[in-house]
Motif scaffolding. Sequence first.
Motif, mmCIF file in Angstrom:
data_model
loop_
_atom_site.group_PDB
_atom_site.id
_atom_site.type_symbol
_atom_site.label_atom_id
_atom_site.label_comp_id
_atom_site.label_asym_id
_atom_site.label_seq_id
_atom_site.Cartn_x
_atom_site.Cartn_y
_atom_site.Cartn_z
ATOM 1 N N ALA A 187 1.291 4.691 9.047
ATOM 2 C CA ALA A 187 2.340 5.340 8.259
ATOM 3 C C ALA A 187 3.616 5.484 9.085
ATOM 4 C CB ALA A 187 1.860 6.702 7.771
ATOM 5 N N ILE A 188 3.482 5.815 10.355
ATOM 6 C CA ILE A 188 4.657 5.921 11.233
ATOM 7 C C ILE A 188 5.331 4.563 11.369
ATOM 8 C CG2 ILE A 188 5.401 6.344 13.613
ATOM 9 C CD1 ILE A 188 3.220 8.518 13.754
ATOM 10 N N HIS A 189 4.528 3.517 11.623
ATOM 11 C CA HIS A 189 5.095 2.178 11.805
ATOM 12 C C HIS A 189 5.814 1.701 10.548
ATOM 13 C CE1 HIS A 189 5.458 -2.053 12.922
ATOM 14 N NE2 HIS A 189 4.924 -2.350 11.748
ATOM 15 N N TYR A 190 5.148 1.806 9.385
ATOM 16 C CA TYR A 190 5.706 1.225 8.167
ATOM 17 C C TYR A 190 6.796 2.081 7.524
ATOM 18 C CZ TYR A 190 2.345 -2.493 8.467
ATOM 19 O OH TYR A 190 1.635 -3.591 8.905
ATOM 20 N N ASN A 191 7.094 3.218 8.116
ATOM 21 C CA ASN A 191 8.250 4.001 7.692
ATOM 22 C C ASN A 191 9.358 3.988 8.738
ATOM 23 O OD1 ASN A 191 7.701 5.612 5.005
ATOM 24 N ND2 ASN A 191 5.774 5.596 6.134
ATOM 25 N N GLN A 231 0.821 -1.208 0.000
ATOM 26 C CA GLN A 231 0.000 0.000 0.000
ATOM 27 C C GLN A 231 0.860 1.265 0.000
ATOM 28 O OE1 GLN A 231 -3.023 -0.123 3.058
ATOM 29 N NE2 GLN A 231 -3.227 -2.329 2.840
ATOM 30 N N LYS A 232 2.178 1.085 0.119
ATOM 31 C CA LYS A 232 3.126 2.196 0.044
ATOM 32 C C LYS A 232 2.728 3.315 0.997
ATOM 33 C CE LYS A 232 4.377 1.111 -4.698
ATOM 34 N NZ LYS A 232 4.411 1.546 -6.110
ATOM 35 N N PHE A 233 3.092 3.124 2.237
ATOM 36 C CA PHE A 233 2.710 4.081 3.266
ATOM 37 C C PHE A 233 3.584 5.337 3.252
ATOM 38 C CE2 PHE A 233 0.378 0.527 5.068
ATOM 39 C CZ PHE A 233 -0.734 1.163 5.567
ATOM 40 N N SER A 234 3.758 5.932 2.086
ATOM 41 C CA SER A 234 4.431 7.229 2.057
ATOM 42 C C SER A 234 3.439 8.269 2.545
ATOM 43 C CB SER A 234 4.893 7.563 0.642
ATOM 44 O OG SER A 234 3.786 7.670 -0.235
ATOM 45 N N PHE A 235 3.945 9.291 3.229
ATOM 46 C CA PHE A 235 3.047 10.256 3.858
ATOM 47 C C PHE A 235 2.103 10.900 2.841
ATOM 48 C CE2 PHE A 235 6.431 11.124 7.341
ATOM 49 C CZ PHE A 235 6.220 9.848 7.812
ATOM 50 N N PHE A 257 2.839 16.190 8.793
ATOM 51 C CA PHE A 257 3.911 15.452 8.112
ATOM 52 C C PHE A 257 5.253 15.658 8.812
ATOM 53 C CE2 PHE A 257 1.482 15.821 3.846
ATOM 54 C CZ PHE A 257 0.755 14.687 4.155
ATOM 55 N N ALA A 258 5.523 16.893 9.225
ATOM 56 C CA ALA A 258 6.796 17.199 9.887
ATOM 57 C C ALA A 258 6.931 16.428 11.197
ATOM 58 C CB ALA A 258 6.895 18.705 10.136
ATOM 59 N N LEU A 259 5.836 16.338 11.948
ATOM 60 C CA LEU A 259 5.863 15.584 13.209
ATOM 61 C C LEU A 259 6.002 14.087 12.958
ATOM 62 C CD1 LEU A 259 3.086 17.513 15.188
ATOM 63 C CD2 LEU A 259 5.544 17.511 15.654
ATOM 64 N N MET A 260 5.363 13.594 11.912
ATOM 65 C CA MET A 260 5.484 12.181 11.573
ATOM 66 C C MET A 260 6.926 11.830 11.192
ATOM 67 S SD MET A 260 1.931 11.732 9.398
ATOM 68 C CE MET A 260 2.199 10.036 8.881
ATOM 69 N N GLU A 261 7.588 12.735 10.485
ATOM 70 C CA GLU A 261 8.999 12.533 10.120
ATOM 71 C C GLU A 261 9.854 12.394 11.380
ATOM 72 O OE1 GLU A 261 10.528 12.009 7.408
ATOM 73 O OE2 GLU A 261 9.280 12.717 5.755
ATOM 74 N N LYS A 262 9.558 13.217 12.381
ATOM 75 C CA LYS A 262 10.308 13.133 13.643
ATOM 76 C C LYS A 262 10.019 11.803 14.354
ATOM 77 C CE LYS A 262 10.416 18.140 14.464
ATOM 78 N NZ LYS A 262 11.890 18.285 14.342
ATOM 79 N N ALA A 263 8.766 11.365 14.293
ATOM 80 C CA ALA A 263 8.355 10.152 15.011
ATOM 81 C C ALA A 263 9.042 8.901 14.476
ATOM 82 C CB ALA A 263 6.836 9.986 14.946
ATOM 83 N N ILE A 264 9.276 8.836 13.167
ATOM 84 C CA ILE A 264 9.835 7.607 12.599
ATOM 85 C C ILE A 264 11.320 7.454 12.910
ATOM 86 C CG2 ILE A 264 8.151 7.589 10.737
ATOM 87 C CD1 ILE A 264 10.338 8.538 8.843
#
Length: 450
Positions: free
Chosen positions: A188-192, A140-144, A159-166
Amino acid sequence: MKAEAYTIFIVEDDPWYGEILEYHLSLNPDHKVARFTTGQECLDNLGVRPDLFVLDFSLPDTTGDKLFGKIRNLMPGIPVIVISSQEDISVAINLLKMGVTDYLVKDDNTKDLLWNSIIRIRENQSLKKEVEHLREELGQKFSFSKTLIGQHESLKKVFALMEKAIKVKINVSITGETGTGKEVVAKAIHYNSDRKKKNFVAVNMAAVPRELVESELFGHEKGAFTGALVRKIGKFEEANGGTIFLDEIAEMDLNIQSKLLRVLQEREVVRVGGQEKVKLDIRLIVATHKNLAQEVKKGLFREDLYFRIMGLPIHLPPLRERGNDVLILAKHFIDGFTRENHLEPIQLTKEAKEKLLRYPFPGNVRELKAVVDLAAVMCENNEIKENDIIFSELREEELFTGEHKTLRQYTCDIIKYYLRKNNDDVLATARQLDIGKSTIYKMIQSGEIT
């Protein structure tokens, strides 16, 4: 590992030997063993959908190779172990060529060899399922940009916070109204992240009966309570090495909250009715549509647990605050609908777009998808017109009619709708619409809202 029992069919015409095998395999609490003395009796019970077969080669009504052929036709891919007193290597080779998973010769070591063979089979089955699961999820390509559709500034902050989370192992707490996509963000966080090859386990706390929550999360041992017929692995163990996502965590009662706090502090779990401590390596992501800080003040949520799970907070904005993203999402959903149903491309008219932009979408992205999917079905000539856009709840309320209204009139209609929905609670309505309460009071005093 499967949460339910692993069902094994034994087909053995020697009662004494069959009982030995049944007793030995039943020592594993995850096993549910059924024994038959003929091939036909086994075939008559295939509706149970067993997970594995153990067949004697010589049966009173058939042979192991013939029975295996019938089982393979009815249940392709099911593992089968054949046990035989024959030491003829050609028989073993023939059965293995046919697709039998394992071939064992009857002797004093057979029961132990059988036990080890089943362990290997279950491990291989588990690995195959995990690979299939990962391929499906990663496919499913979990790109943001593909999980959260839109260009609004508020979404860019997400998106910026998700980048920090991964990049780190910190817990994540996601807030937002129902339908804004909290589980999508968690996935999305998990699969990245570096945990993407391990399990992502989601639990909706609002959907689990209160009396079953502890068992669901932490598992239980056989006999821990009435009805606990087999050992059950809890969601935390299932997520070990990966991510556990607890949705609607505000619905968790205080007793379970205290047990969850202990699990998070000790990084280990003990199944209900058990003593064994299982070490945990998990990433915790929680979500709620409620204000947890307010729940703490009300005494409905533990303060110590609040600080433990808060981690990195990510707030998802409601759709009504995302401006033109409504149209971007609408096009995305319509294009997806036409592809799935092999339809010609469908366009939105100017009037239909305006109608979508006027609507506050209390159900957020989830509601938008339902609305445009229906519109795609109702429209004619591959064009969605204003009348094809149906808001079922607000249509009943007659909030929007087809007539032309000023922005002020629409504002009054929206405020009146939410006042009715909130039982005339001005403060709750003001918070929900993010406007000053004085604005509502003035409109009531002026007679614009009655």
